[in-house]
Design a protein around this motif. Structure first.
Motif, PDB file in Angstrom:
ATOM      1  N   ALA A 143       0.813  -1.222   0.000  1.00 51.53           N
ATOM      2  CA  ALA A 143       0.000   0.000   0.000  1.00 51.53           C
ATOM      3  C   ALA A 143       0.845   1.269   0.000  1.00 51.53           C
ATOM      4  N   ARG A 144       1.983   1.272   0.683  1.00 49.54           N
ATOM      5  CA  ARG A 144       2.814   2.483   0.743  1.00 49.54           C
ATOM      6  C   ARG A 144       3.379   2.831  -0.629  1.00 49.54           C
ATOM      7  N   SER A 145       3.834   1.831  -1.376  1.00 51.33           N
ATOM      8  CA  SER A 145       4.369   2.111  -2.713  1.00 51.33           C
ATOM      9  C   SER A 145       3.267   2.517  -3.680  1.00 51.33           C
ATOM     10  N   ILE A 146       2.109   1.900  -3.559  1.00 49.95           N
ATOM     11  CA  ILE A 146       0.985   2.296  -4.413  1.00 49.95           C
ATOM     12  C   ILE A 146       0.635   3.762  -4.139  1.00 49.95           C
ATOM     13  N   ALA A 147       0.567   4.128  -2.868  1.00 52.96           N
ATOM     14  CA  ALA A 147       0.252   5.514  -2.510  1.00 52.96           C
ATOM     15  C   ALA A 147       1.305   6.474  -3.053  1.00 52.96           C
ATOM     16  N   LEU A 148       2.568   6.093  -2.978  1.00 47.68           N
ATOM     17  CA  LEU A 148       3.624   6.956  -3.500  1.00 47.68           C
ATOM     18  C   LEU A 148       3.506   7.109  -5.012  1.00 47.68           C
ATOM     19  N   GLY A 149       3.262   6.009  -5.714  1.00 47.99           N
ATOM     20  CA  GLY A 149       3.102   6.091  -7.164  1.00 47.99           C
ATOM     21  C   GLY A 149       2.003   7.055  -7.569  1.00 47.99           C
ATOM     22  N   GLU A 150       0.914   7.038  -6.818  1.00 44.50           N
ATOM     23  CA  GLU A 150      -0.190   7.960  -7.098  1.00 44.50           C
ATOM     24  C   GLU A 150       0.147   9.382  -6.651  1.00 44.50           C
ATOM     25  N   ARG A 151       0.844   9.515  -5.535  1.00 44.80           N
ATOM     26  CA  ARG A 151       1.199  10.845  -5.019  1.00 44.80           C
ATOM     27  C   ARG A 151       2.116  11.601  -5.971  1.00 44.80           C
ATOM     28  N   ILE A 152       2.947  10.886  -6.724  1.00 40.91           N
ATOM     29  CA  ILE A 152       3.838  11.567  -7.669  1.00 40.91           C
ATOM     30  C   ILE A 152       3.198  11.719  -9.044  1.00 40.91           C
ATOM     31  N   GLY A 153       1.886  11.518  -9.116  1.00 41.40           N
ATOM     32  CA  GLY A 153       1.154  11.845 -10.333  1.00 41.40           C
ATOM     33  C   GLY A 153       0.738  10.672 -11.198  1.00 41.40           C
ATOM     34  N   GLY A 154       1.034   9.461 -10.777  1.00 45.02           N
ATOM     35  CA  GLY A 154       0.651   8.300 -11.573  1.00 45.02           C
ATOM     36  C   GLY A 154      -0.808   7.933 -11.402  1.00 45.02           C
ATOM     37  N   THR A 155      -1.327   7.218 -12.386  1.00 42.89           N
ATOM     38  CA  THR A 155      -2.702   6.736 -12.327  1.00 42.89           C
ATOM     39  C   THR A 155      -2.713   5.228 -12.532  1.00 42.89           C
ATOM     40  N   ARG A 156      -3.592   4.553 -11.806  1.00 42.67           N
ATOM     41  CA  ARG A 156      -3.723   3.101 -11.952  1.00 42.67           C
ATOM     42  C   ARG A 156      -4.269   2.773 -13.332  1.00 42.67           C
ATOM     43  N   ARG A 157      -3.671   1.742 -13.926  1.00 41.14           N
ATOM     44  CA  ARG A 157      -4.093   1.318 -15.262  1.00 41.14           C
ATOM     45  C   ARG A 157      -4.288  -0.199 -15.280  1.00 41.14           C
ATOM     46  N   SER A 158      -5.525  -0.646 -15.164  1.00 40.42           N
ATOM     47  CA  SER A 158      -5.815  -2.079 -15.171  1.00 40.42           C
ATOM     48  C   SER A 158      -5.701  -2.677 -16.574  1.00 40.42           C
ATOM     49  N   ASP A 159      -5.599  -1.831 -17.598  1.00 41.73           N
ATOM     50  CA  ASP A 159      -5.487  -2.314 -18.975  1.00 41.73           C
ATOM     51  C   ASP A 159      -4.047  -2.629 -19.374  1.00 41.73           C
ATOM     52  N   LEU A 160      -3.065  -2.309 -18.532  1.00 40.12           N
ATOM     53  CA  LEU A 160      -1.661  -2.565 -18.849  1.00 40.12           C
ATOM     54  C   LEU A 160      -1.177  -3.803 -18.106  1.00 40.12           C
ATOM     55  N   PRO A 161      -0.329  -4.603 -18.752  1.00 43.43           N
ATOM     56  CA  PRO A 161       0.175  -5.804 -18.079  1.00 43.43           C
ATOM     57  C   PRO A 161       1.212  -5.466 -17.019  1.00 43.43           C
ATOM     58  N   GLY A 162       1.237  -6.286 -15.967  1.00 46.37           N
ATOM     59  CA  GLY A 162       2.270  -6.171 -14.950  1.00 46.37           C
ATOM     60  C   GLY A 162       3.346  -7.208 -15.193  1.00 46.37           C
ATOM     61  N   THR A 163       4.195  -7.389 -14.213  1.00 45.61           N
ATOM     62  CA  THR A 163       5.231  -8.417 -14.317  1.00 45.61           C
ATOM     63  C   THR A 163       4.809  -9.694 -13.618  1.00 45.61           C
ATOM     64  N   GLU A 164       3.812  -9.597 -12.754  1.00 43.94           N
ATOM     65  CA  GLU A 164       3.245 -10.736 -12.032  1.00 43.94           C
ATOM     66  C   GLU A 164       1.723 -10.614 -12.081  1.00 43.94           C
ATOM     67  N   PRO A 165       1.020 -11.750 -12.037  1.00 47.14           N
ATOM     68  CA  PRO A 165      -0.446 -11.663 -11.988  1.00 47.14           C
ATOM     69  C   PRO A 165      -0.902 -10.832 -10.785  1.00 47.14           C
ATOM     70  N   GLY A 166      -1.824  -9.946 -11.008  1.00 44.70           N
ATOM     71  CA  GLY A 166      -2.364  -9.131  -9.938  1.00 44.70           C
ATOM     72  C   GLY A 166      -1.611  -7.849  -9.654  1.00 44.70           C
ATOM     73  N   ASP A 167      -0.476  -7.617 -10.322  1.00 48.82           N
ATOM     74  CA  ASP A 167       0.261  -6.377 -10.091  1.00 48.82           C
ATOM     75  C   ASP A 167      -0.637  -5.159 -10.268  1.00 48.82           C
ATOM     76  N   VAL A 168      -0.422  -4.161  -9.423  1.00 45.42           N
ATOM     77  CA  VAL A 168      -1.009  -2.846  -9.640  1.00 45.42           C
ATOM     78  C   VAL A 168      -0.039  -2.120 -10.571  1.00 45.42           C
ATOM     79  N   VAL A 169      -0.549  -1.682 -11.720  1.00 42.83           N
ATOM     80  CA  VAL A 169       0.281  -0.943 -12.671  1.00 42.83           C
ATOM     81  C   VAL A 169      -0.123   0.520 -12.585  1.00 42.83           C
ATOM     82  N   ILE A 170       0.860   1.351 -12.297  1.00 46.36           N
ATOM     83  CA  ILE A 170       0.637   2.792 -12.210  1.00 46.36           C
ATOM     84  C   ILE A 170       1.391   3.437 -13.365  1.00 46.36           C
ATOM     85  N   TYR A 171       0.681   4.243 -14.129  1.00 41.73           N
ATOM     86  CA  TYR A 171       1.193   4.872 -15.344  1.00 41.73           C
ATOM     87  C   TYR A 171       1.531   6.331 -15.063  1.00 41.73           C
TER      88      TYR A 171
END
Length: 183
Positions: A143-171
């Motif tokens: 959760a801390r890294s997800i929050a940081l990714g969003e805090r620096i301006g990223g947006t979650r993108r469920s349409d992009l592949p991750g490196t592992e199943p279930g990864d949260v991808v922040i664009y």
């Protein structure tokens, strides 16, 4: 990926500075911090804990991205030279897109170090490499890294592949960065 700088010009990391930080090429002594991280429970979101030998292979391959790919991790230190962590661009085999990643030592957590360093790398990637986007691949439990990714301006993108199943991808859209965001 379009790159404005020639890769041969970036065989080692440039030095980036912010108000509180210096981002530089990793040196061998920096490995001890990553070995400590990978030996601890803090590394659970990165596939750890792992042995010192495995930590070496991970860290050495990341640092080797500089001469091989023209981008990689920056070691982060404060103005007195104290090591605080690592932030950079990672794209090992199997990563669909270049990733902005970070790691800080326990003493640096909660001080905005990763945010400040990551923002500097976003601007550098746009201005020097000519990249128009980066992503984060984050375990959904981190959760801390997800929050940081969003805090620096990223947006979650469920349409992009991750490196592992279930990864949260922040664009991160680097074309939308402003000078104010760097501060």
């Amino acid at each position: 990926m379009t790159r404005a700088a020639r890769l041969s010009d970036l065989a080692v990391a440039p030095t980036l500075t912010t108000a509180r930080l210096r981002l530089r090429m990793p040196v061998l002594a920096d490995f001890e911090h990553r070995a400590g991280f990978y030996a601890s429970d803090r590394s659970v979101w990165e596939g750890g804990p792992v042995s010192r030998e495995t930590a070496w292979r991970i860290w050495a391959s990341e640092v080797a991205q500089w001469p091989l790919m023209g981008a990689g991790p920056f070691s982060v230190e404060d103005t007195d030279g104290t090591y605080l962590g690592e932030v950079g661009i990672y794209q090992p085999e199997g990563y669909p897109k270049p990733e902005l990643g970070w790691f800080v030592v326990p003493e640096a957590e909660g001080r905005g170090i990763a945010r400040e360093a990551a923002t500097a790398v976003l601007h550098w990637a746009r201005d020097t490499l000519g990249l128009d986007h980066l992503v984060n691949y984050i375990d959904p439990g981190n959760a801390r890294s997800i929050a940081l990714g969003e805090r620096i301006g990223g947006t979650r993108r469920s349409d992009l592949p991750g490196t592992e199943p279930g990864d949260v991808v922040i664009y991160h859209d680097l074309t939308a960065l402003t000078a104010e965001a760097a501060r």
